[in-house]
Design an enzyme around this catalytic site. Structure first.
Site, PDB file in Angstrom:
ATOM      1  N   CYS A 131      45.686  33.258 -46.646  1.00 40.03           N
ATOM      2  CA  CYS A 131      45.432  31.964 -47.282  1.00 40.03           C
ATOM      3  C   CYS A 131      44.482  31.079 -46.484  1.00 40.03           C
ATOM      4  O   CYS A 131      43.950  30.110 -47.000  1.00 40.03           O
ATOM      5  CB  CYS A 131      46.737  31.236 -47.582  1.00 40.03           C
ATOM      6  SG  CYS A 131      47.904  31.272 -46.220  1.00 40.03           S
ATOM      7  N   SER A 395      55.403  33.805  12.165  1.00 40.22           N
ATOM      8  CA  SER A 395      54.030  33.777  12.675  1.00 40.22           C
ATOM      9  C   SER A 395      53.926  34.643  13.921  1.00 40.22           C
ATOM     10  O   SER A 395      54.919  34.993  14.544  1.00 40.22           O
ATOM     11  CB  SER A 395      53.595  32.343  12.961  1.00 40.22           C
ATOM     12  OG  SER A 395      54.515  31.740  13.829  1.00 40.22           O
ATOM     13  N   ILE A 399      49.734  32.083  21.195  1.00 34.33           N
ATOM     14  CA  ILE A 399      48.775  32.269  22.281  1.00 34.33           C
ATOM     15  C   ILE A 399      47.957  30.989  22.379  1.00 34.33           C
ATOM     16  O   ILE A 399      47.461  30.482  21.364  1.00 34.33           O
ATOM     17  CB  ILE A 399      47.849  33.470  21.987  1.00 34.33           C
ATOM     18  CG1 ILE A 399      48.705  34.729  21.895  1.00 34.33           C
ATOM     19  CG2 ILE A 399      46.793  33.617  23.076  1.00 34.33           C
ATOM     20  CD1 ILE A 399      48.090  35.813  21.086  1.00 34.33           C
ATOM     21  N   THR A 497      48.055  30.334   9.232  1.00 37.04           N
ATOM     22  CA  THR A 497      46.709  30.594   8.740  1.00 37.04           C
ATOM     23  C   THR A 497      46.725  30.830   7.231  1.00 37.04           C
ATOM     24  O   THR A 497      47.777  31.070   6.635  1.00 37.04           O
ATOM     25  CB  THR A 497      46.109  31.850   9.398  1.00 37.04           C
ATOM     26  OG1 THR A 497      46.923  32.964   9.021  1.00 37.04           O
ATOM     27  CG2 THR A 497      46.085  31.724  10.902  1.00 37.04           C
TER      28      THR A 497
END
Ligand code: SF4
Ligand code: SF4
Lengths: 514, 118
Positions: A131, A395, A399, A497
């Site tokens: 339709c 993590s 260092i 990071t």
């Protein structure tokens, strides 16, 4: 005691006494609420502020051959069209689908342009049915040739709203405008003394069916707005923070572009400035007293938008007299304040509505049902997946380097541990700077030898108790790849990071089956 | 032109943030239009002057489009030199002579009504 019918009769006879909410404050102060209730029939209010929760239903009419639109774009802004065949709802905050335009032209701008009578490009598509065979079209519409253009705003006209401040050391861009770092400014939104819902704080006269001034046309309150909240702490009878809200409806074909504006909050999104005015019938001295509230009596909390959390810390409580004076004092420092909503326009609206009523053009309506004045407090949305905090991320072992280290040693350290960032600390593990492999390469090229000559001293950091999602946004914003994690007593605890974060997201999505 | 990474040192050694608005550099020399902000902006400017760069503040005019402006006031408190004020009739006005051309208002205006022209 007066009825709305009696007030309307006085309006028709040209005998009604109408004043603005600002004028009413003065009148009640001088003559008392009883006398004011006898003399004053209507108090007009006004506000012209950014109301993101706004939008409009548009009916385009049927094409030949007909189309059952499933996607519609107005000047490049998508409207929701999962409603029948040729209806759609354009929301104020929907950005343009063209990336270069984005939030600079959104649904709010489409709404303004429609009200201005401009031609708007309509692009529609569909899957096609028996339709409704047509599957796509491109044409122009405007306010004249649309069958209906009805503004229906789910949440407008906040009863009070917290002011915003920023305690972080970076500029932030919010729906409360630009917030300067280190509490550099305060931005507030409410029209205070003129604000509609602060003049009827318990909704004794406003409800479903209340006729209002809406963008220069007659509009209606159709109920409580979404997030309507009746349980906010009150002082002097009015809430100290965002509380009641309204759902509104108005005919855009009658609206005046003077009282509506598409706008963009920088780096936030598009929003619609909506001009609203609500007449408060002074049916008794209690209402007269309520409309007499002054800027000084309306308390407003100043919240820290530097905290991207649902509940933001309150920095201090102020009031609209203070906020409107141009500065507030926090911890002995003068901080400049400025509004986000136009008081000039708010006043214009209150005066315009007053003149409509005075001229007999605008009669008051009896609401069918008053707004809820108790028992409403919006629930927060709990997310299934828990936010991970920085200190929950695994993590690598920490260092660090010292400022007097030789660059060659530092380079060796970075290569051995295959890391790209190295926090530089003093003997107490306190952060002094950061060095990246790029800095090292740069230093070698320039013949420098001491680490302290090449490290970056201005460091973007992550706190242990911050959600990782907030850090992801920070990494993105500063275009950096890693941040040192700093403990409460300012010690370096590790590095987070971009890699750590994407690893976490991947794991999370796998688990959730996204 | 100074044969040194002056700008790089500037960012490294001072608490400043800046925007390069325009750069026109050739082997013989050049010009750069920069906007310096931050707590050590003045020290930073001193530093680049010492490094042999001519620094001159830019003359600009700030203009507000009356038709676009809705007098909201959002630009008022962010102006560092109070050049934007709300008048007694609640109109927001900009004082051209006070403006230092930082463009914070231009960037923050929700209707893009305020512009700084050089
Ligand atoms: S922010 Fe823009 S619209 Fe608001 S007062 Fe300033 S110039 Fe006018
Ligand atoms: S450009 Fe800066 S100084 Fe000038 S008016 Fe705008 S905010 Fe104020």
């Amino acid at each position: 005691m007066k009825t709305i019918e009696e007030i309307n009769q006085r309006i028709k006879d040209g005998d009604a006494v109408v004043v603005t909410a600002a004028e009413m404050t003065q009148i009640v102060k001088e003559n008392g609420a009883d006398k004011a209730a006898d003399e004053i029939d209507v108090v007009t209010t006004g506000t012209f502020g950014a109301m993101c929760s706004s939008g409009a239903f548009l009916n385009f009419g049927h094409t030949d051959p007909p189309i059952k639109m499933t996607k519609t774009y107005l000047n490049g802004v998508e409207a929701y069209s999962g409603i029948a065949a040729v209806d759609s709802y354009i929301g104020a905050t929907q950005p343009s689908r063209i990336p270069e335009i984005g939030i600079d032209y959104g649904g709010a701008h489409v709404i303004e342009d429609l009200i201005r009578g401009k031609d708007i490009e309509l692009i529609a598509s569909s899957y096609g049915t028996d339709c409704y065979p047509l599957t796509d079209l491109k044409t122009h519409v405007n306010i004249e040739n649309l069958n209906e253009a009805i503004m229906v705003n789910p949440r407008n006209c906040y009863q009070n709203y917290a002011a915003a401040i920023n305690t972080t050391d970076e500029i932030i861009y919010t729906y409360m405008g630009t917030l300067l770092p280190n509490m550099g400014n305060v931005s507030f939104s409410s029209a205070g003394v003129l604000s509609p819902l602060l003049n009827d704080p318990y909704f004794q006269t406003i409800g479903m069916g209340t006729k209002i001034f809406m963008c220069g046309a007659e509009g209606y309150v159709i109920g409580e707005g979404t997030q309507h909240n009746t349980e906010v702490q009150r002082k002097n009878g009015v809430p100290v923070n965002g509380a009641g809200t309204l759902m509104l409806k108005g005919d855009m074909k009658q609206m005046d572009p003077k009282y509506v504006r598409g706008a963009t909050m920088p780096k936030y999104g598009s929003t619609l400035y909506v001009g609203l005015g609500i007449p408060i019938p002074i049916i008794n001295s209690d209402i007269a007293q309520k409309t007499a509230i002054s800027d000084e009596d309306i308390v407003c909390q100043i919240m820290d938008y530097g905290t991207p959390k649902r509940s933001k810390p309150v920095v201090m409580e102020s009031n609209y007299k203070q906020l409107r004076s141009g500065s507030v004092e926090i911890n002995g420092v003068e901080i400049e304040t400025s509004p986000l909503s136009s008081y000039k326009k708010a006043l214009e609206i209150a005066l315009e509505l007053k003149s409509w009523i005075n001229k007999g053009d605008f009669l008051l309506s009896n609401p069918v049902k008053l707004l809820k004045s108790e028992g409403c407090s919006p629930r927060p949305l709990e997310i299934r997946r828990q936010t991970v905090l920085v200190n929950e991320i695994k993590s690598k072992p920490l260092i660090t380097a010292n400022p007097n280290d030789d660059i060659r040693d530092v380079a060796k350290k970075m290569v051995q541990n295959s890391i790209n960032h190295l926090p530089v600390v003093d003997a107490d593990q306190k952060l002094l700077g950061i060095v990246t492999s790029w800095d090292i390469a740069n230093a070698v090229a320039k013949g420098k030898t001491m680490l302290k000559d090449v490290m970056t001293k201005k460091v973007v950091i992550a706190r242990e108790d911050e959600p990782v999602d907030v850090i992801a946004r920070r990494i993105d914003k500063h275009e950096i790849s890693g941040l040192p994690i700093i403990s409460k007593n300012n010690r370096v605890m590790g590095m987070i990071t971009a890699e750590d974060i994407s690893r976490l997201m991947c794991a999370r999505n796998l688990k959730d089956g996204v | 032109m100074v044969n040194k990474a002056v700008i790089t040192d500037l960012i490294k050694n001072f608490d400043v943030s800046f925007n390069i608005l325009r750069a026109d550099i050739n082997p013989k020399g050049g010009k750069m239009l920069i906007e310096i902000n931050g707590s050590e902006a003045e020290k930073g400017i001193e530093y680049i002057e010492k490094a042999g760069i001519d620094v001159s503040p830019v003359k600009r005019v700030v203009k507000k489009d009356k038709d676009l402006c809705i007098d909201c006031g959002a630009c008022v408190s962010i102006c560092p030199v109070k050049a934007i004020v709300i008048e007694d009739d609640w109109t927001v006005d900009v004082n051209d002579t006070e403006c230092v051309g930082c463009k914070l208002c231009t960037y923050s205006c929700p209707t893009k009504a305020i512009k700084v022209v050089e």
